[in-house]
Design an enzyme around this catalytic site. Structure first.
Site, PDB file in Angstrom:
ATOM      1  N   TRP A 263       0.836  -0.907   0.280  1.00  0.00           N
ATOM      2  CA  TRP A 263      -0.205   0.376  -0.151  1.00  0.00           C
ATOM      3  C   TRP A 263       1.185   1.314   0.033  1.00  0.00           C
ATOM      4  CZ3 TRP A 263      -4.141  -1.890  -2.429  1.00  0.00           C
ATOM      5  CH2 TRP A 263      -4.341  -2.787  -2.058  1.00  0.00           C
TER       6      TRP A 263
ATOM      7  N   ASP B  97      -2.086   6.514   6.248  1.00  0.00           N
ATOM      8  CA  ASP B  97      -3.635   5.938   5.617  1.00  0.00           C
ATOM      9  C   ASP B  97      -3.875   4.382   7.279  1.00  0.00           C
ATOM     10  OD1 ASP B  97      -5.372   3.100   4.704  1.00  0.00           O
ATOM     11  OD2 ASP B  97      -4.055   2.459   3.037  1.00  0.00           O
TER      12      ASP B  97
ATOM     13  N   LYS C 154     -13.461  -1.993   6.143  1.00  0.00           N
ATOM     14  CA  LYS C 154     -12.939  -2.952   6.723  1.00  0.00           C
ATOM     15  C   LYS C 154     -12.740  -2.934   7.574  1.00  0.00           C
ATOM     16  CE  LYS C 154      -8.533  -2.429   3.849  1.00  0.00           C
ATOM     17  NZ  LYS C 154      -8.882  -4.012   3.380  1.00  0.00           N
TER      18      LYS C 154
END
Lengths: 359, 359
Positions: free
Chosen positions: B102, B170, B194
């Protein structure tokens, strides 16, 4: 449960059949023990859902094999930028026909990255018609239109003849309302929240040969090629919205019986409302007859106070979200696919009563 | 209904309380006669929903007034571009700590529009730890981290000390799993799928003073200022996803009783699984103990065939989506907020049985 008829321009009414199925499957999708909302976008169950959604869309619209179907996020507002960032090429210029707020926004985003040729505009008459007399220059990378303008209630009954220049159309408020000849377009996009699903899903249909090299510094998420290459799974797509869109496609195909039937039903609804507007002594439609939308029907009394009174009483009687767009005022009845005929019939009965009482 | 425990990394398990409420309200939200999915984003009903969602989020995370909360689309992948396009300034350079896939994607998008200072990386050991010894240069516009890496299962237990340089994180896979000190960050973003809602919603929390002038040619939809100015309603937001996120916030606040309780529950679950992994002779965790995530627990047997056998048998026994990310293999149990303690207990019992049979 209160019975209301929802004339919202988007997000808007969805078929009861779809909502009932979604409610029933919310905690357990087809015996999986999971909600679709909880499913990995790479799971077999979800891949079957997105593939079925696309297959039904392709059958309903008769989409040729050389067109790709994408399920994206960001709405029409993101497409206003993605279209020029991906389709400008040789000429660095696109032509736009201005039919109101949505094409104006498209013009603003186009001008940030290329040249804009204003082919025609209906701004001279507050966007109450679709321009017809114009010449399309040949030095354009594409021609852009908003096929059905949600705010003003106009609709192209005949597409511009762009010859070999790709036609790009914002079909957010008319997609799936009637059959379309996809071969006439280079690219179509549609925010789902009007006729095909929940807000937060954008469908793009693009002819393969338009997937050209883009600026290497273009943000990855704005590049159609990346999404095509990854079958809309470059990143996590809006899983649940795609599922609902799939249910809408199932309803259109298996319950309604296809877009010819849908069109007949939509024409029936629109005729009831327009016929009344044409004979009413109180209400009148605001759009040139030949350019009237099947989906969005704006009308006024000519008196702002009376408009406000009508909206208030209509709401109290279960005809909700019928106020016109904040930029134009008056009233607007959005009668998308999911609006039943009886909803329009009852609205007209209510308007007749209101007319009697207020004329 | 089949009882499964869903260990998916995202989209992932949602609280049953949320799904039951969503199912019950699907056709009629609080007597409105409409589904939230059908509601205009400018309707009073929806404005109450988005305002309540934000208010609960602010209470749960103790978000100071000088931070704005945005409800956007496009996921983390869009934030990888929006962050540099909005936050690069004086130095034209940002620092990134690379902890895997990521942050690598964030680096790629940053390099398209500015300079990237690689502050540290854990790539030397396949991202199984959080880098700790590094110096942060002073000529940076911001420092960027992925606070919890969903794929590798690492988590910052201590944030980098960036002094006056804004920290961007993030937090997609750790937001709302425990209390946070928002004042330590300049900007936080999180894909909702999530821990806080369905895929297709991205939450951004940004400190006001970071809303600077941007390139006038930046696409409107990529400009934080536009979204702040319009309270996330510049265009049609993902209405239904915001509603579900609001229900998750309601569950966290009113049912769980806040993030201290949530953290205690998450620590309990993680301890059960890590304690077992630490004593197992078959399975082992892949991450340095001090950097282990509370949310994503990757583990392996050391034998690919045995891993595959485990995944197959686990699935058959109702422990679904436990396969590791396609880029790393092995197994991964994502035990987000909605995973009950008994789900982890039963998983460990199943692993114990598997260990006995296969050692």
């Amino acid at each position: 449960m209160k019975q209301v008829y929802n004339f919202s321009a988007g997000p808007s009414m969805l078929p009861k059949w779809v909502l009932e199925k979604a409610s029933a499957e919310m905690l357990d999708y087809k015996g999986s023990g999971q909600s679709v909302m909880e499913m990995s976008h790479r799971s077999k169950d979800f891949l079957a859902i997105i593939e079925d959604c696309e297959a039904r869309m392709r059958r309903l619209l008769n989409i040729p094999e050389n067109y790709k179907v994408l399920f994206l996020q960001g709405g029409g507002s993101t497409q206003f930028s993605m279209v020029p960032l991906n389709l400008l090429g040789e000429h660095g210029k696109a032509g736009i026909i201005n039919t109101g707020a949505w094409t104006k926004k498209a013009i603003t985003e186009l001008k940030k990255v290329g040249k804009c040729e204003l082919i025609a505009s209906s701004e001279d008459k507050t966007f109450t018609y679709i321009p017809k007399d114009y010449t399309i220059p040949t030095d354009l990378d594409y021609v852009y239109i908003c096929e059905n303008n949600t705010i003003y209630g106009t609709k192209y009954k005949q597409l511009p003849d762009t010859q070999d220049i790709p036609l790009v159309a914002d079909c957010s408020s008319c997609i799936m309302s009637e059959p379309m000849d996809i071969t006439k377009y280079g690219l179509i996009f549609a925010g789902a929240q009007k006729n095909i699903g929940p807000a937060g899903l954008t469908v793009v249909i693009i002819r393969e040969d338009l997937l050209k090299e883009t600026d290497p510094n273009l943000p990855t998420m704005l590049d159609y090629k990346i999404h095509v290459k990854n079958n809309s799974l470059y990143n996590t797509p809006p899983v649940y919205s795609i599922y609902i869109c799939g249910l809408v496609m199932e309803w259109l195909e298996d319950i309604v019986g296809g877009l010819d039937n849908m069109k007949a039903n939509n024409e029936k609804k629109a005729k009831i409302l327009y016929d009344y507007l044409d004979k009413s002594k109180l209400f009148k439609g605001t759009v040139e007859k030949e350019d009237r939308s099947l989906m969005n029907v704006p009308f006024v009394t000519g008196n702002e106070e009376l408009d406000a009174k009508f909206v208030k009483e209509a709401t109290a009687n279960g005809f909700v979200n019928i106020k016109g767009h904040r930029s134009v005022g008056g009233m607007r009845a959005s009668i998308y696919n999911a609006m039943p005929v009886e909803g329009v019939e009852k609205l007209v009965q209510f308007m007749e009563r209101f007319e009697e009482e207020n004329l």
